[in-house]
Write a protein that holds these residues in place. Structure first.
Motif, PDB file in Angstrom:
ATOM      1  N   ALA A 293      43.238  47.340  40.700  1.00 36.84           N
ATOM      2  CA  ALA A 293      43.438  45.907  40.957  1.00 36.84           C
ATOM      3  C   ALA A 293      42.135  45.191  41.318  1.00 36.84           C
ATOM      4  O   ALA A 293      42.119  43.965  41.470  1.00 36.84           O
ATOM      5  N   ASN A 294      41.051  45.959  41.455  1.00 37.71           N
ATOM      6  CA  ASN A 294      39.752  45.363  41.803  1.00 37.71           C
ATOM      7  C   ASN A 294      39.058  44.752  40.582  1.00 37.71           C
ATOM      8  O   ASN A 294      39.429  45.010  39.425  1.00 37.71           O
ATOM      9  N   PHE A 295      38.012  43.997  40.870  1.00 32.85           N
ATOM     10  CA  PHE A 295      37.082  43.498  39.850  1.00 32.85           C
ATOM     11  C   PHE A 295      35.676  43.821  40.365  1.00 32.85           C
ATOM     12  O   PHE A 295      34.968  42.952  40.866  1.00 32.85           O
ATOM     13  N   TRP A 296      35.296  45.093  40.237  1.00 35.40           N
ATOM     14  CA  TRP A 296      34.083  45.585  40.901  1.00 35.40           C
ATOM     15  C   TRP A 296      32.837  45.448  40.047  1.00 35.40           C
ATOM     16  O   TRP A 296      32.778  45.922  38.910  1.00 35.40           O
ATOM     17  N   TYR A 297      31.837  44.777  40.640  1.00 37.56           N
ATOM     18  CA  TYR A 297      30.504  44.687  40.065  1.00 37.56           C
ATOM     19  C   TYR A 297      29.574  45.414  41.048  1.00 37.56           C
ATOM     20  O   TYR A 297      29.189  44.846  42.076  1.00 37.56           O
ATOM     21  N   PRO A 298      29.270  46.683  40.785  1.00 35.38           N
ATOM     22  CA  PRO A 298      28.581  47.527  41.770  1.00 35.38           C
ATOM     23  C   PRO A 298      27.283  46.952  42.331  1.00 35.38           C
ATOM     24  O   PRO A 298      26.441  46.431  41.598  1.00 35.38           O
ATOM     25  N   TYR A 299      27.180  47.063  43.640  1.00 30.01           N
ATOM     26  CA  TYR A 299      25.930  46.768  44.347  1.00 30.01           C
ATOM     27  C   TYR A 299      25.781  47.897  45.367  1.00 30.01           C
ATOM     28  O   TYR A 299      26.498  47.944  46.372  1.00 30.01           O
ATOM     29  N   ILE A 300      24.886  48.839  45.089  1.00 29.93           N
ATOM     30  CA  ILE A 300      24.751  50.048  45.907  1.00 29.93           C
ATOM     31  C   ILE A 300      23.314  50.180  46.389  1.00 29.93           C
ATOM     32  O   ILE A 300      22.370  50.124  45.595  1.00 29.93           O
TER      33      ILE A 300
END
Length: 278
Positions: A215-222
């Motif tokens: 259900a997420n809309f993840w744009y990784p920032y690590i």
């Protein structure tokens, strides 16, 4: 025979002198917490509750938190103000400034202190000092502060009460670590309903797979950090991602996982699957 007697006498006098010095130093520390007037009024009682001087020393140093705790338990030290007011706390450490501020900030928040401002910070040959100002009805309890710091491998070496609204803490961070979950090889960790960026200890982990809830809309920032919180690498991905494979440099100790745009993009959670030992 005479030489032996003189030696015994010298040793006895040396021990006596050391005991006198320890008692005087302990008295000075007590006075610094409660003031000359209160000390004079309660001198006899204070000498009774602090009669076992050695119990208030850790090796050659005064156990200041135990002194504070004893004064509190016997009604001699009051941390409450008559009304809410501003007061300052200065924290000193010889460790990494970035790591120290992060650690102290987490500690303060875990104790319920969210509204404070940095008044001053300085870094020199003696170490790093961070002074904050906050408003409250009472001064932070040193006993509770030490208890919370101990969960991060820290201890309070000394406390100086310059005034009722000005306290200085010397913190030992030689064994410090952030109070965050530590990933273990072969054990998955799932976090739901994320409201903040996720910090993790990856000290022994070589790589991992991060899965985003459907259900997420993840744009990784690590972000990857070493043990002193020195930034090693930042990974950004401007593309919606459901699964991300991450290789960790040898010196990586902590990671901070978030979203490139807003934390709400991962509010339904992330799953971490660590593998491989460094």
């Amino acid at each position: 025979m005479v030489k032996k007697l003189l030696l015994v006498l010298v040793l006895a006098l040396s021990v006596f002198a050391q005991e006198v010095i320890e008692e005087e130093l302990l008295d000075e520390k007590i006075i610094s917490f409660i003031g000359e007037e209160s000390y004079s009024k309660n001198r006899d009682y204070i000498h009774i509750i602090f009669r076992d001087t050695k119990n208030f020393y850790t090796k050659e140093h005064i156990n200041v938190v135990k002194v504070v705790e004893t004064l509190q338990e016997n009604g001699l030290l009051h941390l409450f103000f008559e009304e809410p007011q501003q007061y300052e706390m200065t924290f000193h450490s010889t460790g990494s400034p970035l790591f120290f501020v992060k650690l102290m900030g987490d500690t303060l928040r875990s104790m319920g202190y969210y509204r404070y401002v940095t008044k001053e910070s300085k870094n020199d040959e003696s170490g790093f000092e961070w002074t904050i100002s906050l408003e409250a009805e009472y001064v932070t309890d040193p006993v509770l502060l030490r208890k919370e710091l101990s969960t991060c491998g820290c201890d309070i070496i000394d406390i100086v009460r310059n005034s009722a609204t000005d306290w200085h803490y010397d913190i030992d961070t030689s064994k410090a670590h952030l109070k965050v979950d530590q990933l273990e090889i072969g054990k998955k960790k799932k976090y739901s309903r994320l409201q903040y960026a996720k910090w993790l200890d990856v000290d022994h982990i070589k790589s991992m797979q991060i899965k985003s809830h459907r259900a997420n809309f993840w744009y990784p920032y690590i972000a990857l950090y070493d043990s002193s919180l020195r930034l090693l690498k930042v990974i950004k991905q401007d593309e919606e991602t459901s699964e991300f494979n991450l290789n960790l440099p040898q010196e990586t100790r902590y990671i901070r996982v978030s979203d490139l745009y807003t934390i709400t993009n991962i509010r339904y959670g992330l799953e971490f699957s660590p593998s491989g030992k460094k």
